[in-house]
Write a protein that holds these residues in place. Structure first.
Motif, PDB file in Angstrom:
ATOM      1  N   UNK A  63       0.323  -1.237  -0.096  1.00 58.56           N
ATOM      2  CA  UNK A  63       0.128  -0.186  -0.136  1.00 58.56           C
ATOM      3  C   UNK A  63       0.839   1.655  -0.163  1.00 58.56           C
ATOM      4  N   UNK A  64       2.066   1.073  -0.203  1.00 57.39           N
ATOM      5  CA  UNK A  64       2.737   2.550   0.359  1.00 57.39           C
ATOM      6  C   UNK A  64       2.428   3.176   1.293  1.00 57.39           C
ATOM      7  N   UNK A  65       2.939   3.171   2.737  1.00 58.31           N
ATOM      8  CA  UNK A  65       1.711   3.612   3.592  1.00 58.31           C
ATOM      9  C   UNK A  65       2.566   3.421   5.088  1.00 58.31           C
ATOM     10  N   UNK A  66       2.865   3.305   6.379  1.00 58.61           N
ATOM     11  CA  UNK A  66       3.512   3.149   7.098  1.00 58.61           C
ATOM     12  C   UNK A  66       2.136   2.070   8.093  1.00 58.61           C
ATOM     13  N   UNK A  67       3.004   1.282   8.337  1.00 60.56           N
ATOM     14  CA  UNK A  67       1.308   0.621   9.476  1.00 60.56           C
ATOM     15  C   UNK A  67       2.168   1.295  10.972  1.00 60.56           C
ATOM     16  N   UNK A  68       0.886   2.441  11.597  1.00 58.64           N
ATOM     17  CA  UNK A  68       1.606   2.535  12.985  1.00 58.64           C
ATOM     18  C   UNK A  68       1.731   1.398  14.417  1.00 58.64           C
ATOM     19  N   UNK A  69       0.732   0.537  13.919  1.00 58.85           N
ATOM     20  CA  UNK A  69       0.679  -0.158  14.966  1.00 58.85           C
ATOM     21  C   UNK A  69      -0.397  -1.224  14.449  1.00 58.85           C
ATOM     22  N   UNK A  70      -0.819  -2.547  15.444  1.00 57.05           N
ATOM     23  CA  UNK A  70      -0.936  -4.159  14.927  1.00 57.05           C
ATOM     24  C   UNK A  70      -1.415  -4.635  16.091  1.00 57.05           C
ATOM     25  N   UNK A  71      -2.575  -5.363  15.781  1.00 56.70           N
ATOM     26  CA  UNK A  71      -3.334  -6.069  16.656  1.00 56.70           C
ATOM     27  C   UNK A  71      -3.909  -7.949  15.729  1.00 56.70           C
ATOM     28  N   UNK A  72      -2.893  -8.926  16.366  1.00 55.35           N
ATOM     29  CA  UNK A  72      -4.159 -10.020  15.887  1.00 55.35           C
ATOM     30  C   UNK A  72      -4.890 -10.377  17.073  1.00 55.35           C
ATOM     31  N   UNK A  73      -6.178 -11.673  16.356  1.00 63.55           N
ATOM     32  CA  UNK A  73      -6.259 -12.068  17.152  1.00 63.55           C
ATOM     33  C   UNK A  73      -6.474 -13.412  16.962  1.00 63.55           C
ATOM     34  N   UNK A  74      -7.248 -14.364  17.124  1.00 66.00           N
ATOM     35  CA  UNK A  74      -7.254 -15.401  17.293  1.00 66.00           C
ATOM     36  C   UNK A  74      -8.907 -15.455  16.389  1.00 66.00           C
ATOM     37  N   UNK A  75      -8.860 -16.217  15.564  1.00 66.92           N
ATOM     38  CA  UNK A  75     -10.408 -16.599  15.085  1.00 66.92           C
ATOM     39  C   UNK A  75     -11.276 -16.993  16.582  1.00 66.92           C
ATOM     40  N   UNK A  76     -11.372 -18.023  17.817  1.00 70.78           N
ATOM     41  CA  UNK A  76     -11.663 -17.971  19.470  1.00 70.78           C
ATOM     42  C   UNK A  76     -12.178 -17.170  19.526  1.00 70.78           C
ATOM     43  N   UNK A  77     -10.957 -15.986  19.534  1.00 66.69           N
ATOM     44  CA  UNK A  77     -11.042 -14.668  20.362  1.00 66.69           C
ATOM     45  C   UNK A  77     -11.707 -14.292  19.742  1.00 66.69           C
ATOM     46  N   UNK A  78     -11.981 -13.830  18.488  1.00 69.87           N
ATOM     47  CA  UNK A  78     -12.876 -13.390  17.912  1.00 69.87           C
ATOM     48  C   UNK A  78     -14.834 -14.000  18.195  1.00 69.87           C
ATOM     49  N   UNK A  79     -14.684 -14.583  18.721  1.00 74.24           N
ATOM     50  CA  UNK A  79     -15.916 -15.386  19.230  1.00 74.24           C
ATOM     51  C   UNK A  79     -16.267 -15.071  20.712  1.00 74.24           C
ATOM     52  N   UNK A  80     -14.884 -14.939  21.506  1.00 73.30           N
ATOM     53  CA  UNK A  80     -15.081 -14.814  23.387  1.00 73.30           C
ATOM     54  C   UNK A  80     -15.142 -13.255  23.511  1.00 73.30           C
ATOM     55  N   UNK A  81     -14.900 -12.581  22.131  1.00 71.88           N
ATOM     56  CA  UNK A  81     -15.153 -10.880  22.076  1.00 71.88           C
ATOM     57  C   UNK A  81     -16.205 -10.211  22.034  1.00 71.88           C
ATOM     58  N   UNK A  82     -17.008 -10.827  21.119  1.00 73.56           N
ATOM     59  CA  UNK A  82     -18.659 -10.822  20.811  1.00 73.56           C
ATOM     60  C   UNK A  82     -19.219 -11.172  22.002  1.00 73.56           C
ATOM     61  N   UNK A  83     -19.092 -12.367  22.161  1.00 79.72           N
ATOM     62  CA  UNK A  83     -19.943 -12.763  23.519  1.00 79.72           C
ATOM     63  C   UNK A  83     -19.299 -11.674  25.221  1.00 79.72           C
ATOM     64  N   UNK A  84     -18.503 -11.700  25.670  1.00 78.77           N
ATOM     65  CA  UNK A  84     -17.543 -10.642  26.536  1.00 78.77           C
ATOM     66  C   UNK A  84     -18.381  -9.032  26.715  1.00 78.77           C
TER      67      UNK A  84
END
Length: 320
Positions: free
Chosen positions: A136-157
């Protein structure tokens, strides 16, 4: 009592941290979860696409790379979801781009072209960040990863989320009716992953994933019940990794949180093709430049400027 920070979801964590909380204990609980479980800095000190690290105190525009990993943890596997979010507090706006996982591009650090979602399997978050920056020719300043189980857990939370479904379909043992629907964690995961029944393929799935992300942002921003705080912290601490420190989260919340009210989604298009009998999405150069230019403008960068690495190389050559 002084209000404290409550992390309201993975996107809230990286872009518009929510304020809720009930005192010093909750503040320290969040700080402990972030510092001891979630914080995983990259080896690099800054992006090669910037001369200086982005100044959060001065509310400079910044970018995040959000990765959904198809594995039981957030450190291996391939990325089913690749989203770039840029935030410009000067005009209180955000732009969100989903990069289709089959997009063919150079994998930085490997020296060959491949599907962009393979970068994480080859070299984790660091290689993915470098590859997306190059694409993309842009800086990425920060990242975050979430596993797919975590995706589910966050919605439930968060107690579930509400989305607007374009058409009725079944997936993962769940029926999704057309129109506004409420989703719990398992349903949200199935909703976000479906693509075979969608004539738009990955592009349709990307739209659904963006809806879930935006729903998490909105639900997290409105979160006020202390009874859910422990579940949210558990979900994040067990499933999320990021290079955003707790101190920077607090600063981002203060300087950037209002930008969530003005979100624009961007699409990048291409054509499907097979190379050596492997399916890829090939993005035309003019399309890549169009999307790159839009994001660069939103980040306050000169559309025609070279990368920092290129400038430094030119200066070194001139000095020699």
């Amino acid at each position: 009592m002084k209000k404290a920070l409550i992390i309201a979801g993975i996107i809230m964590l990286t872009v518009v941290m929510g304020i809720g909380g009930y005192g010093y204990y909750m503040y320290k609980s969040v700080q402990g979860t972030v510092d001891n479980k979630m914080h995983q800095p990259l080896e690099r000190e800054k992006s090669e696409k910037r001369f200086e690290v982005v100044d959060i105190e001065q509310a400079e525009p910044l970018s995040f790379l959000l990765l959904g990993v198809d594995a039981q943890d957030s450190t291996r596997g391939r990325t089913d979801t690749i989203m770039v979010v840029t935030v410009n507090p000067a005009d209180n706006s955000m732009k969100m781009l989903s990069i289709p996982r089959d997009t063919r591009t150079e994998i930085i650090g490997r020296g060959f072209d491949d599907k962009i979602n393979h970068a994480f399997a080859f070299g984790g978050a660091e290689m993915t960040v470098n590859t997306v920056e190059n694409f993309l020719d842009i800086p990425i300043d920060y990242y975050a990863t979430v596993n797919m189980n975590g995706f589910k857990d966050i919605v439930d939370a968060l107690g579930g989320v509400t989305v607007d479904n374009d058409f009725a379909f079944s997936s993962g043992g769940h029926q999704f009716n057309e129109g506004e629907i409420f989703l719990e964690g398992d349903q949200a995961l199935a909703f976000a992953r479906m693509r075979k029944q969608d004539t738009r393929g990955d592009f349709g799935r990307n739209d659904r994933q963006r809806q879930i992300v935006m729903a998490i942002i909105e639900e997290g921003a409105q979160f006020s019940s202390i009874t859910r705080a422990g579940s949210i912290l558990d979900a994040l601490g067990d499933n999320v990794l990021t290079d955003v420190s707790f101190d920077n989260m607090v600063k981002i919340q203060e300087k950037y949180r209002s930008a969530r009210h003005n979100m624009e989604t961007i699409e990048i298009t291409g054509s499907g093709t097979r190379i050596d009998n492997i399916y890829y999405l090939v993005v035309p150069e003019e399309e890549r430049l169009r999307v790159s230019g839009e994001l660069r403008t939103h980040l306050g960068l000169d559309e025609d400027s070279s990368s920092v690495a290129a400038v430094e190389e030119e200066e070194e050559t001139a000095n020699n």
